[in-house]
Design an enzyme around this catalytic site. Structure first.
Site, PDB file in Angstrom:
ATOM      1  N   PRO A 250       0.808  -1.110  -0.149  1.00  0.00           N
ATOM      2  CA  PRO A 250       0.033  -0.053   0.017  1.00  0.00           C
ATOM      3  C   PRO A 250       0.793   1.268  -0.087  1.00  0.00           C
ATOM      4  CG  PRO A 250       0.085  -0.821   2.315  1.00  0.00           C
ATOM      5  CD  PRO A 250       0.844  -2.013   1.486  1.00  0.00           C
TER       6      PRO A 250
ATOM      7  N   CYS B 239       3.301   3.507   8.971  1.00  0.00           N
ATOM      8  CA  CYS B 239       3.586   4.670   8.339  1.00  0.00           C
ATOM      9  C   CYS B 239       4.165   5.844   9.371  1.00  0.00           C
ATOM     10  CB  CYS B 239       2.425   5.118   7.692  1.00  0.00           C
ATOM     11  SG  CYS B 239       2.425   6.997   6.843  1.00  0.00           S
TER      12      CYS B 239
END
Length: 339
Positions: free
Chosen positions: A13, A96
């Site tokens: 992703p 992230c």
């Protein structure tokens, strides 16, 4: 028997990159690769334009929804919606490092709260029947990576998680940008390999710095799966080799064949009002390293953004590629004759 039966190949992703158009292009190159959405926050799913955010083409399967969040009830609700929309897996982002993500108490900063991650995963697992997985770093900032990674994995495994995708780098939340966090902290593949050896009942995929399929194949001797990130996006043609090379299925899919397969999708999207550039921006690296690649990129970049641009732009870019190749061959023949 396929030599990699049971192994997993996936495309990471990636924010602003792995949208539905990108995933559909990648699917034309590989039927086997597991594809992921960009990270979507629980707030966006629960309160935003759900139809726009979660829409995908049935031909994208298998495709996983990656969530960003930390509140168990919201994670469960968002996961339930994702399952209802048809996603094949729900994945939680614990990797992230961006400031925006940290301020929302999700992403890599959750490496410091493994109990909360496990609680969130337990809520997701109770809410859905599809697999629920975790994508994480090996640690953040001053953490001991061995302690942080194993603690997170063990607590989530106790909650019922069976598969983990590990980006084999620390994340430095202070002092490095998200881009720098993809390159500066050193890779520690051996720690992830050790995790697999010592937790053999878990499925462990590895991510980070894997630049080509030779490197991916080497990793498969140590772990259960490989997740390709920037290599898959910037040089998507490598995805065309996965099914044949690793699973013994069909012949490699070339760039021109992938484009031909992608054309009907592009045509439908154009008819629905999607701008050509929204799709062609993911195709810029398709001919990376090939004669004419610069012309291909230039035409798609310059012509593809113009109002009303259609598939004729792709055709012109392909024709330019062919013209450069013909010139190269002609020069080679002339050189041979002169010799």
């Amino acid at each position: 028997m396929r030599k990699n039966q049971g192994k997993i190949f996936s495309v990471a992703p990636m924010m602003d990159w792995t949208d539905r158009h990108c995933r559909m292009l990648h699917r034309q190159l590989s039927a086997r690769a597991l594809l992921y959405t960009e990270m979507l926050t629980t707030g966006a799913i629960l309160h935003g334009d759900r139809e726009r955010l979660l829409a995908f083409d049935d031909r994208e399967h298998p495709v996983a929804l990656q969530l960003g969040g930390s509140e168990p009830a919201e994670l469960a609700a968002a996961a339930r919606i994702g399952e209802a929309e048809g996603y094949d897996e729900i994945n939680l982002n614990v990797g992230c490092p961006s400031d925006r993500v940290q301020s929302g108490r999700f992403g890599a900063c959750l490496m410091r709260e493994p109990e909360l991650v496990a609680e969130g995963m337990a809520a997701i697992l109770a809410a859905v029947k599809v697999p629920a997985t975790v994508k994480c770093r090996i640690g953040v900032d001053d953490q001991d990576p061995e302690a942080s990674l194993f603690t997170l994995v063990d607590l989530c495994a106790q909650a019922g998680v069976r598969r983990f995708i590990v980006h084999a780098r620390m994340a430095w939340l202070q002092g490095l940008s998200p881009k720098e966090n993809r390159d500066v902290p050193p890779l520690d593949y051996p720690l992830v390999w050790r995790l697999k050896r010592e937790r053999p009942d878990l499925v462990i995929d590895i991510n980070g710095g894997i630049a080509d399929l030779d490197a991916a194949e080497a990793q498969l001797g140590q772990v259960d799966g490989v997740m390709l990130g920037r290599a898959a996006y910037h040089t998507p043609a490598i995805l065309g080799e996965i099914d044949a090379r690793f699973f013994g299925e069909g012949a490699p899919v070339g760039e021109a064949e992938a484009i031909e397969r992608y054309r009907p999708y592009m045509a439908r999207q154009l008819e629905g009002g999607t701008h050509l550039a929204a799709m062609t921006r993911h195709m810029l690296g398709l001919f990376h390293g090939r004669p004419g690649a610069r012309a291909w990129r230039r035409i798609l970049t310059v012509e593809g953004v113009k109002p009303g641009a259609g598939l004729e732009v792709v055709d012109r870019a392909l024709a330019a590629m062919s013209g450069v190749e013909e010139q190269r061959l002609a020069r080679g023949l002339e050189a041979g004759e002169a010799a």
